[in-house]
Motif scaffolding. Sequence first.
Motif, PDB file in Angstrom:
ATOM      1  N   ASP A  23       0.853  -1.181   0.000  1.00 31.91           N
ATOM      2  CA  ASP A  23       0.000   0.000   0.000  1.00 31.91           C
ATOM      3  C   ASP A  23       0.893   1.236   0.000  1.00 31.91           C
ATOM      4  O   ASP A  23       1.824   1.328   0.793  1.00 31.91           O
ATOM      5  N   ILE A  24       0.592   2.182  -0.856  1.00 36.36           N
ATOM      6  CA  ILE A  24       1.330   3.449  -0.909  1.00 36.36           C
ATOM      7  C   ILE A  24       0.399   4.542  -0.393  1.00 36.36           C
ATOM      8  O   ILE A  24      -0.707   4.709  -0.883  1.00 36.36           O
ATOM      9  N   GLY A  25       0.865   5.295   0.582  1.00 31.44           N
ATOM     10  CA  GLY A  25       0.055   6.396   1.081  1.00 31.44           C
ATOM     11  C   GLY A  25      -0.403   6.135   2.505  1.00 31.44           C
ATOM     12  O   GLY A  25       0.005   5.156   3.106  1.00 31.44           O
ATOM     13  N   PRO A  26      -1.192   6.937   3.064  1.00 34.03           N
ATOM     14  CA  PRO A  26      -1.772   8.109   2.420  1.00 34.03           C
ATOM     15  C   PRO A  26      -0.740   9.242   2.292  1.00 34.03           C
ATOM     16  O   PRO A  26       0.270   9.252   2.986  1.00 34.03           O
ATOM     17  N   GLN A  27      -1.023  10.154   1.413  1.00 31.00           N
ATOM     18  CA  GLN A  27      -0.156  11.309   1.232  1.00 31.00           C
ATOM     19  C   GLN A  27      -0.510  12.387   2.259  1.00 31.00           C
ATOM     20  O   GLN A  27      -1.658  12.500   2.683  1.00 31.00           O
ATOM     21  N   ASN A  28       0.483  13.160   2.601  1.00 33.79           N
ATOM     22  CA  ASN A  28       0.283  14.307   3.470  1.00 33.79           C
ATOM     23  C   ASN A  28      -0.668  15.284   2.777  1.00 33.79           C
ATOM     24  O   ASN A  28      -0.535  15.549   1.591  1.00 33.79           O
ATOM     25  N   VAL A  29      -1.608  15.829   3.496  1.00 35.99           N
ATOM     26  CA  VAL A  29      -2.548  16.798   2.927  1.00 35.99           C
ATOM     27  C   VAL A  29      -2.388  18.173   3.575  1.00 35.99           C
ATOM     28  O   VAL A  29      -3.278  19.005   3.497  1.00 35.99           O
ATOM     29  N   ASN A  30      -1.253  18.381   4.204  1.00 39.86           N
ATOM     30  CA  ASN A  30      -0.967  19.664   4.826  1.00 39.86           C
ATOM     31  C   ASN A  30       0.450  20.107   4.459  1.00 39.86           C
ATOM     32  O   ASN A  30       1.268  20.357   5.321  1.00 39.86           O
ATOM     33  N   ILE A  31       0.723  20.180   3.169  1.00 41.63           N
ATOM     34  CA  ILE A  31       2.037  20.590   2.677  1.00 41.63           C
ATOM     35  C   ILE A  31       1.992  22.100   2.454  1.00 41.63           C
ATOM     36  O   ILE A  31       1.276  22.579   1.578  1.00 41.63           O
ATOM     37  N   PRO A  32       2.743  22.870   3.244  1.00 36.69           N
ATOM     38  CA  PRO A  32       2.581  24.321   3.205  1.00 36.69           C
ATOM     39  C   PRO A  32       3.208  25.008   1.994  1.00 36.69           C
ATOM     40  O   PRO A  32       2.821  26.120   1.664  1.00 36.69           O
ATOM     41  N   LEU A  74       3.805  29.466  -1.758  1.00 39.71           N
ATOM     42  CA  LEU A  74       2.844  28.877  -0.824  1.00 39.71           C
ATOM     43  C   LEU A  74       1.894  27.928  -1.544  1.00 39.71           C
ATOM     44  O   LEU A  74       1.500  28.172  -2.682  1.00 39.71           O
ATOM     45  N   ASN A  75       1.524  26.884  -0.871  1.00 42.90           N
ATOM     46  CA  ASN A  75       0.622  25.876  -1.422  1.00 42.90           C
ATOM     47  C   ASN A  75      -0.792  26.153  -0.903  1.00 42.90           C
ATOM     48  O   ASN A  75      -1.096  25.855   0.252  1.00 42.90           O
ATOM     49  N   PRO A  76      -1.661  26.703  -1.736  1.00 38.88           N
ATOM     50  CA  PRO A  76      -2.987  27.094  -1.250  1.00 38.88           C
ATOM     51  C   PRO A  76      -3.891  25.913  -0.885  1.00 38.88           C
ATOM     52  O   PRO A  76      -4.806  26.073  -0.084  1.00 38.88           O
ATOM     53  N   THR A  77      -3.643  24.734  -1.439  1.00 36.80           N
ATOM     54  CA  THR A  77      -4.511  23.595  -1.177  1.00 36.80           C
ATOM     55  C   THR A  77      -3.988  22.675  -0.081  1.00 36.80           C
ATOM     56  O   THR A  77      -4.755  21.940   0.533  1.00 36.80           O
ATOM     57  N   GLY A  78      -2.685  22.687   0.144  1.00 33.81           N
ATOM     58  CA  GLY A  78      -2.086  21.770   1.097  1.00 33.81           C
ATOM     59  C   GLY A  78      -1.783  20.397   0.514  1.00 33.81           C
ATOM     60  O   GLY A  78      -1.093  19.592   1.115  1.00 33.81           O
ATOM     61  N   TRP A  79      -2.293  20.125  -0.682  1.00 32.43           N
ATOM     62  CA  TRP A  79      -2.053  18.844  -1.342  1.00 32.43           C
ATOM     63  C   TRP A  79      -0.690  18.869  -2.021  1.00 32.43           C
ATOM     64  O   TRP A  79      -0.171  19.918  -2.372  1.00 32.43           O
ATOM     65  N   LEU A  80      -0.126  17.687  -2.230  1.00 32.12           N
ATOM     66  CA  LEU A  80       1.165  17.612  -2.901  1.00 32.12           C
ATOM     67  C   LEU A  80       1.057  18.114  -4.329  1.00 32.12           C
ATOM     68  O   LEU A  80       0.002  18.087  -4.939  1.00 32.12           O
TER      69      LEU A  80
END
Length: 122
Positions: free
Chosen positions: A19-28, A105-111
């Motif tokens: 299993d790969i993930g989950p991905q970080n969803v808070n990438i600034p 800056l990453n407005p969505t926080g997604w990778l």
Amino acid sequence: DVGGIQCNGCMHMTIEDCDIGPQNVNIPVLGRYVHGRSVLGRLRYMVDEYGDDEIRFANREESTTIKAVADTLVEQLDMIFYHVTQGIQFSDDDEQWIAAKDTFLNPTGWLDGGSAYGILLN
């Protein structure tokens, strides 16, 4: 630059039940922030050798110097660093801050395209 599984030059390999993930969803920051930081060493060399030389970018009216470009990049990267790590706020009408947050800056926080690997084998 994004891969759940990436293999360069691997031979006779088996990956099972993975299993790969989950991905970080808070990438600034976006991947270009890291790219900006990584180019600073080369940019220092350019400033030392050619800092006062004038350059002009395509589709821009005014020329600038390599030193000015480097200084702007460092200032904007530092603004982002202190904003993210220490919560420092900058004026919403500061031109450097506007450019820095729009660029890094990453407005969505997604990778984004330059910030994730699940398994990387070289």
